[in-house]
Design an enzyme around this catalytic site. Structure first.
Site, PDB file in Angstrom:
ATOM      1  N   TYR A  11      -2.952  -0.042  10.102  1.00 17.92           N
ATOM      2  CA  TYR A  11      -2.865  -0.424   8.688  1.00 17.92           C
ATOM      3  C   TYR A  11      -1.468  -0.146   8.141  1.00 17.92           C
ATOM      4  CZ  TYR A  11      -4.084  -0.492   3.695  1.00 17.92           C
ATOM      5  OH  TYR A  11      -4.138  -0.760   2.345  1.00 17.92           O
TER       6      TYR A  11
ATOM      7  N   SER B 129       0.848  -1.190   0.000  1.00 17.48           N
ATOM      8  CA  SER B 129       0.000   0.000   0.000  1.00 17.48           C
ATOM      9  C   SER B 129       0.881   1.236   0.000  1.00 17.48           C
ATOM     10  CB  SER B 129      -0.877  -0.007   1.260  1.00 17.48           C
ATOM     11  OG  SER B 129      -1.452   1.248   1.510  1.00 17.48           O
TER      12      SER B 129
END
Length: 260
Positions: free
Chosen positions: A160, A147
């Site tokens: 995250y 990501s």
């Protein structure tokens, strides 16, 4: 016994019931892989499996519900793949993931732990359990989904970001460790991609679409097909000497210095 290079190749995509996971599964099917879709529940997978079989009559699709935070469930998943695919696996795409947004000082320990368990430990569990099958694969490869959070300190996403950053370390370690077995391990790091989840964030006012586009040098969101194309490249013979890399597919977001 037939040469193993003559058999149909097999791919497993976790988090495959929707969004990027389903897009990647469809792309792999389009280039001739039989594809196992895995997600948390059978209900989530029913429509996805039906859609692939309907739009791609040639598709050979298996759906298996699996909670990637459960060692036993992951072992059961790999057992079903082994029986379905004659004991081998060629491509593992670790895509299962969740995200929670919260100021870090308000982030509870349970949410922190769950986010790391799904995004990071889930990928570890699946890779570990898949290793014996990958050793029997044709040019086997693991592709982890990173990501922007693998690189950027994105506010309100502490768990995250930590998980996705950890996934980079896992990718590099497995690439070094499993390379001698002929197993390549890489990661794709998507930027801001046009998905139903992203669109929901815009509609709820959690994300500012125009501000986001201004932050991207290409001035647009990415398409799921562009992530799938990167996955197909890393799984292909064209990437046969690519091992241990994190491939950003983000329109140049992480390298943009024009805001200074």
């Amino acid at each position: 016994m037939p040469d193993r290079t003559e058999r149909l190749r097999t791919a497993l995509v976790t988090g495959g019931a929707q969004g990027l996971g389903l897009s990647m599964a469809a792309a792999l099917s389009d280039v001739g892989y039989r594809v196992c879709l895995s997600d948390l529940t059978d209900e989530a997978l029913t429509e996805s499996g039906r859609s692939l079989r309907t739009t791609r009559p040639q598709a050979d699709v298996l759906t298996v519900a699996c909670d990637v935070t459960d060692d036993g469930a992951v072992d059961m998943l790999m057992g079903k793949v082994r029986d379905w695919a004659d004991g081998s696996l060629d491509v593992l795409v670790n895509n299962a993931g969740i995200i929670a947004r919260s100021p870090t000082q308000d982030l509870d320990t349970e949410t922190w732990a769950r986010t790391l368990d799904v995004n990071l430990s889930g990928s570890f569990r699946c890779a570990r359990a898949a290793h014996p099958l990958l050793r029997g694969g044709i040019a086997p490869t693991v592709i982890n989904l990173g990501s922007l959070g693998s690189t950027l300190g994105m506010p309100q996403r502490a768990a995250y970001n930590a998980a996705k950053t950890g996934l980079v370390g896992l990718t590099r370690t497995l690439a070094a460790e499993w390379g001698p077995d002929g197993i390549r391990v890489n990661a794709v790091a998507p930027g801001f991609i046009e998905t139903s989840m992203m669109r929901s964030g815009f509609q709820k006012g959690l994300l500012d679409e125009e501000q986001m586009k201004r932050r991207i040098p290409l001035r647009r969101l990415g398409e799921p097909a562009e992530i799938s194309a990167a996955v197909l490249f890393l799984a292909s013979p064209a990437a046969s000497y690519v091992n241990g890399v994190v491939l950003p597919v983000d329109g140049g977001t992480v390298v943009d210095g024009t805001f200074f």
